[in-house]
Design an enzyme around this catalytic site. Structure first.
Site: not given
Length: 342
Positions: A77, A95, A128-129, A189, A298
């Protein structure tokens, strides 16, 4: 082949217990020539002794700021606010590319310090992740929504094991007719995780994906008891639930916002513009006679910290041999960084 020094930092957020690389995978990396340093942490789900046994070096909490030049700082994070300038390469979920609150400040820190951001969200192969906590985010988000809808989530939440959570879900189903639960983004996912939790809870599940939302059937959406949003969007589009839906007749009472892009312009649930927390996981909207509650935590996977750490590490570590040369998925993430740093 060069192998960078991996510096696993302690998470700054007090509620974050996950770790991006678990000891078993760290041991394999060390055997392959990587140097791995792990910071001490008061919250991490895995004891530091397990990393020592795997051959890792240990450093004090927050010492990544003084890590050697060339070390790659790996986390999950957000970084703490200090230092103001970032000079290392950082691997984490920043982010910072979709207009989220504070995104420009994050990029400015790298711009001033000359460091590099390799955002995990943008590690992709053919678009694609390839690394994500998505399954567990969907699983926990759906589980909390069900428990709230059934009146069994009245206070805060705390980390647990999957076995404990599954026991709560199965017990909560007793004496309940199956709720109608809609999962949007069901093939991804997060969607797959949400469906597995809802199945454990005995819900009747509707699965929607991109084709089902190109022309949004709002009446059908609002005819469900629960909505689990697992859609990641980079562009503005018709929202799934907005403030105008609060006053209309609807069956919908509980929303689990797994995606949680609450400050993004692409937020698909714009009635809610702030995260909820472990202490206060639910935000109420609507009226007493027509309520709507939203859960928008989150860091959902951190509520199952061991399971989510193990699965994340299993996806990340096979990519690390390409890190030094910024090849493969790392090249894709680096391109996003350069594109937004301008």
């Amino acid at each position: 082949m060069s192998t960078p020094h991996l510096w696993i930092r302690a998470e700054a957020r007090p509620t974050e217990q996950r770790v991006p690389i678990v000891p078993a995978d760290a041991a394999r990396l060390i055997a392959d020539g990587f140097a791995v340093t792990v910071e001490e942490s008061p919250t991490r789900i895995i004891p530091i002794e397990n990393f020592v046994a795997a051959g890792c070096s240990v450093a004090p909490f927050g010492s990544w700021v003084d890590a050697p030049d060339g070390a790659v700082v790996v986390g999950i994070k957000e970084l703490p606010e200090d230092p103001a300038d970032l000079s290392h390469t950082h691997v984490y979920f920043a982010h910072a590319y979709k207009g989220q609150e504070g995104a420009q400040e994050v990029l400015d820190r790298f711009r001033r310090g000359g460091g590099q951001l390799l955002d995990v969200e943008y590690l992709t192969v053919d678009g694609r992740r390839v690394v994500a906590f998505g399954f567990w985010a969907g699983y926990v988000g759906a589980a909390l929504a069900v428990l709230r809808h059934r009146g069994l989530l009245s206070g805060g939440v705390a980390p647990m094991s999957r076995a404990d959570l599954d026991e709560q879900l199965r017990a909560s189903a007793e004496g309940h007719d199956p709720e109608r639960a809609l999962v949007i983004g069901s093939r991804g996912r997060s969607g797959r995780g949400a469906i597995e939790a809802l199945e454990t809870a005995g819900c009747a599940i509707t699965r929607w994906d991109r084709a089902d939302t190109e022309t949004l059937d709002k009446d059908a959406l609002l005819a469900h008891d629960l909505l689990i949003n697992c859609v990641v969007s980079d562009t503005k589009r018709e929202p799934f639930v907005d403030t105008a839906d609060l006053d209309v007749p609807r069956r919908l009472r509980t929303v689990g916002d797994v995606t949680c892009d609450v400050t993004s312009e692409a937020n698909l649930l714009p009635l809610n513009t702030a995260i909820t927390t472990w202490d206060e996981p639910v935000r109420a909207f609507g009226s007493e006679g027509n309520p709507l509650e939203v859960i928008a935590i989150d860091n959902l996977p951190s509520l199952l910290p061991l399971e989510s750490s193990e699965s994340f590490s299993a996806e990340l570590t096979p990519l690390l041999p390409d890190l030094a040369e910024r090849q493969g998925a790392w090249a894709a993430s680096l391109e996003w960084f350069h594109r937004h740093l301008i």
